[in-house]
Design a protein around this motif. Structure first.
Motif, PDB file in Angstrom:
ATOM      1  N   UNK A  36       0.850  -1.204   0.000  1.00 19.39           N
ATOM      2  CA  UNK A  36       0.000   0.000   0.000  1.00 19.39           C
ATOM      3  C   UNK A  36       0.882   1.249   0.000  1.00 19.39           C
ATOM      4  N   UNK A  37       1.961   1.210   0.793  1.00 18.33           N
ATOM      5  CA  UNK A  37       2.907   2.334   0.827  1.00 18.33           C
ATOM      6  C   UNK A  37       3.562   2.513  -0.550  1.00 18.33           C
ATOM      7  N   UNK A  38       3.956   1.383  -1.150  1.00 19.85           N
ATOM      8  CA  UNK A  38       4.647   1.452  -2.459  1.00 19.85           C
ATOM      9  C   UNK A  38       3.746   2.047  -3.544  1.00 19.85           C
ATOM     10  N   UNK A  39       2.441   1.756  -3.486  1.00 15.00           N
ATOM     11  CA  UNK A  39       1.512   2.298  -4.493  1.00 15.00           C
ATOM     12  C   UNK A  39       1.489   3.822  -4.415  1.00 15.00           C
ATOM     13  N   UNK A  40       1.407   4.362  -3.213  1.00 15.73           N
ATOM     14  CA  UNK A  40       1.377   5.827  -3.083  1.00 15.73           C
ATOM     15  C   UNK A  40       2.728   6.430  -3.461  1.00 15.73           C
ATOM     16  N   UNK A  41       3.809   5.706  -3.135  1.00 15.53           N
ATOM     17  CA  UNK A  41       5.139   6.191  -3.555  1.00 15.53           C
ATOM     18  C   UNK A  41       5.225   6.238  -5.080  1.00 15.53           C
ATOM     19  N   UNK A  42       4.711   5.188  -5.734  1.00 11.05           N
ATOM     20  CA  UNK A  42       4.758   5.106  -7.197  1.00 11.05           C
ATOM     21  C   UNK A  42       4.022   6.286  -7.839  1.00 11.05           C
ATOM     22  N   UNK A  43       2.958   6.753  -7.158  1.00  6.46           N
ATOM     23  CA  UNK A  43       2.170   7.875  -7.686  1.00  6.46           C
ATOM     24  C   UNK A  43       2.766   9.225  -7.301  1.00  6.46           C
ATOM     25  N   UNK A  44       3.883   9.204  -6.557  1.00  6.49           N
ATOM     26  CA  UNK A  44       4.532  10.463  -6.179  1.00  6.49           C
ATOM     27  C   UNK A  44       3.800  11.239  -5.099  1.00  6.49           C
ATOM     28  N   UNK A  45       2.983  10.563  -4.306  1.00  9.11           N
ATOM     29  CA  UNK A  45       2.228  11.239  -3.235  1.00  9.11           C
ATOM     30  C   UNK A  45       3.157  11.519  -2.051  1.00  9.11           C
ATOM     31  N   UNK A  46       3.022  12.695  -1.474  1.00  4.74           N
ATOM     32  CA  UNK A  46       3.742  13.013  -0.240  1.00  4.74           C
ATOM     33  C   UNK A  46       2.808  12.659   0.928  1.00  4.74           C
ATOM     34  N   UNK A  89      -5.975   9.136  -8.222  1.00  3.98           N
ATOM     35  CA  UNK A  89      -4.595   9.256  -8.724  1.00  3.98           C
ATOM     36  C   UNK A  89      -4.507   8.772 -10.170  1.00  3.98           C
ATOM     37  N   UNK A  90      -5.229   7.701 -10.468  1.00  3.94           N
ATOM     38  CA  UNK A  90      -5.251   7.174 -11.842  1.00  3.94           C
ATOM     39  C   UNK A  90      -5.910   8.178 -12.778  1.00  3.94           C
ATOM     40  N   UNK A  91      -7.047   8.725 -12.336  1.00  5.83           N
ATOM     41  CA  UNK A  91      -7.782   9.675 -13.173  1.00  5.83           C
ATOM     42  C   UNK A  91      -6.948  10.924 -13.451  1.00  5.83           C
ATOM     43  N   UNK A  92      -6.109  11.297 -12.474  1.00  5.51           N
ATOM     44  CA  UNK A  92      -5.257  12.495 -12.642  1.00  5.51           C
ATOM     45  C   UNK A  92      -3.971  12.182 -13.409  1.00  5.51           C
ATOM     46  N   UNK A  93      -3.779  10.924 -13.768  1.00  6.69           N
ATOM     47  CA  UNK A  93      -2.580  10.540 -14.521  1.00  6.69           C
ATOM     48  C   UNK A  93      -1.344  10.365 -13.655  1.00  6.69           C
ATOM     49  N   UNK A  94      -1.519  10.356 -12.317  1.00  7.15           N
ATOM     50  CA  UNK A  94      -0.347  10.204 -11.442  1.00  7.15           C
ATOM     51  C   UNK A  94       0.099   8.742 -11.354  1.00  7.15           C
ATOM     52  N   UNK A  95      -0.808   7.856 -11.649  1.00 10.31           N
ATOM     53  CA  UNK A  95      -0.462   6.440 -11.802  1.00 10.31           C
ATOM     54  C   UNK A  95      -0.729   6.079 -13.248  1.00 10.31           C
ATOM     55  N   UNK A  96       0.172   5.292 -13.805  1.00 11.17           N
ATOM     56  CA  UNK A  96       0.007   4.935 -15.210  1.00 11.17           C
ATOM     57  C   UNK A  96      -0.776   3.635 -15.327  1.00 11.17           C
ATOM     58  N   UNK A  97      -1.850   3.676 -16.096  1.00  4.93           N
ATOM     59  CA  UNK A  97      -2.617   2.443 -16.325  1.00  4.93           C
ATOM     60  C   UNK A  97      -1.814   1.529 -17.244  1.00  4.93           C
TER      61      UNK A  97
END
Ligand code: SF4
Ligand code: SF4
Length: 361
Positions: A156-166, A243-251
């Protein structure tokens, strides 16, 4: 046992009815009438009439996972979850809880989790330590993930890291109180635990709740119990879908065909059914279980596995069979507790994945 007039009315309405037995995950798994809502009501109605003692039915009161399947299909509006929770609270107040439940409650009060875990897994400790700095966003991992399924907490932590979330994760995360609520309902100790957690969460603008048990507790039960929250509480799945909708995670859609197991806390209690589907459909080909969305059937409960592990294995095995029955070979769940119980079933026909597994590949 002292019960409210409201609970007595619901108990008497349910005790001779049979109309929701098809949706009960526990009754369906064990095949025993005692595990249905009406049988629990019948037992409690006899306690209310002084024919049985609460000790005679208390084990049965704890065989319900409070999933609300019965409530959802009851066309006359009766509520077995309400009277089951009240029975637990009253048994606690009258000091009539079974020893195995008292032990879990004691652990909740002593360590913040029913499992009595006092130290985090090493990899999780390191992942959490990397997010110790204060930010606007708090990720609440929850007691199931932290204590019993730490590898999923790390994911769960890695997913938010992947999206660049602080974001911040607390080394000493307070218990939201959902386990106390499950075990003894609206006791003073439950509300105190909730209030203490709310105070910590109110130091953040946004709180992301990874475990659907925590999400239901903070977004719904806190309001019912008068616990104030000022932070914006969001489910992990809704946060990740945004995050997906905003493009911060790549589908990255694969050809893998999967079905989604709706956690009842998200689908029934919080009316969140589409956000997890948006995530899954971005990474795989999404199919549907029979009994999906608000009609979902629980796939297990990690807390109940502490005292009726065989029954929880039967519940999870039955949900895996439901997936197999619609031709699925992969089931995706958004509940870390269900994930653990499903994974514990010895079988090789249906692969079990979390949403994090899909995203991280
Ligand atoms: S909840 Fe409704 S359908 Fe289920 S036993 Fe009670 S009255 Fe019957
Ligand atoms: S709440 Fe769920 S487990 Fe309990 S009686 Fe109703 S359907 Fe069965």
């Amino acid at each position: 046992m002292i019960m409210s007039q409201k609970s007595k009315e619901h108990i008497d309405a349910c005790r001779f009815c049979w109309m929701c037995h098809h949706i009960c995950p526990v009754g369906n798994a064990t095949g025993q009438e005692r595990n249905t809502a009406r049988a629990r009501a019948l037992g409690l109605s006899l306690v209310n009439r002084d024919t049985l003692q609460v000790e005679d039915v208390i084990d049965n009161v704890y065989e319900c996972c409070l999933c609300g399947g019965c409530v959802g299909v009851c066309i006359t509006g009766w509520d077995p979850v309400m009277f089951t929770k009240e029975a637990r609270l009253q048994a606690a107040l009258e000091d009539k809880l079974p020893a195995y439940i008292n032990a879990l409650v004691d652990n909740c009060l002593d360590t913040g989790n029913a499992y009595g875990v006092t130290e985090l897994d090493g990899e999780l400790q390191a992942a959490v330590a990397a997010h110790a700095a204060p930010t606007d966003t708090l990720l609440v991992l929850g007691v199931d993930a932290r204590c019993k399924v730490p590898a999923q907490a790390v994911k769960a932590i890695r997913v938010l890291e992947k999206a660049g979330v602080s974001f911040t994760v607390l080394a000493n995360e307070p218990a939201t109180g959902w386990q106390m609520d499950f075990l003894v309902g609206a006791a003073e100790e439950t509300k105190q635990q909730m209030a203490a957690a709310a105070q910590v969460m109110n130091g953040y603008k946004t709180v992301v709740l990874y475990d659907p048990n925590d999400a239901k507790c903070v977004k719904q039960t806190y309001h019912e119990y008068g616990v104030e929250t000022t932070a914006k509480a969001t489910t992990f799945t809704a946060f990740v879908a945004a995050l997906l909708a905003e493009g911060k995670l790549e589908a990255a859609r694969s050809d893998r065909a999967v079905v989604y197991q709706d956690p009842y806390q998200l689908a029934r209690d919080l009316s969140e059914t589409e956000e997890p589907r948006e995530i899954i459909a971005s990474y795989a080909v999404l199919g549907e279980m029979l009994c999906n969305r608000k009609e979902t059937i629980a796939a297990g409960n990690l807390l109940m596995a502490e005292y009726i592990p065989q029954v929880m294995e039967q519940v999870a095995a039955r949900r895996l069979f439901n997936a197999e029955s619609v031709g699925a070979d992969t089931l995706v769940t958004a509940c870390v507790g269900e994930y653990a119980v499903l994974k514990a079933v010895p079988q090789d026909k249906v692969a079990v994945l979390s949403i994090e597994d899909l995203i991280l590949g």
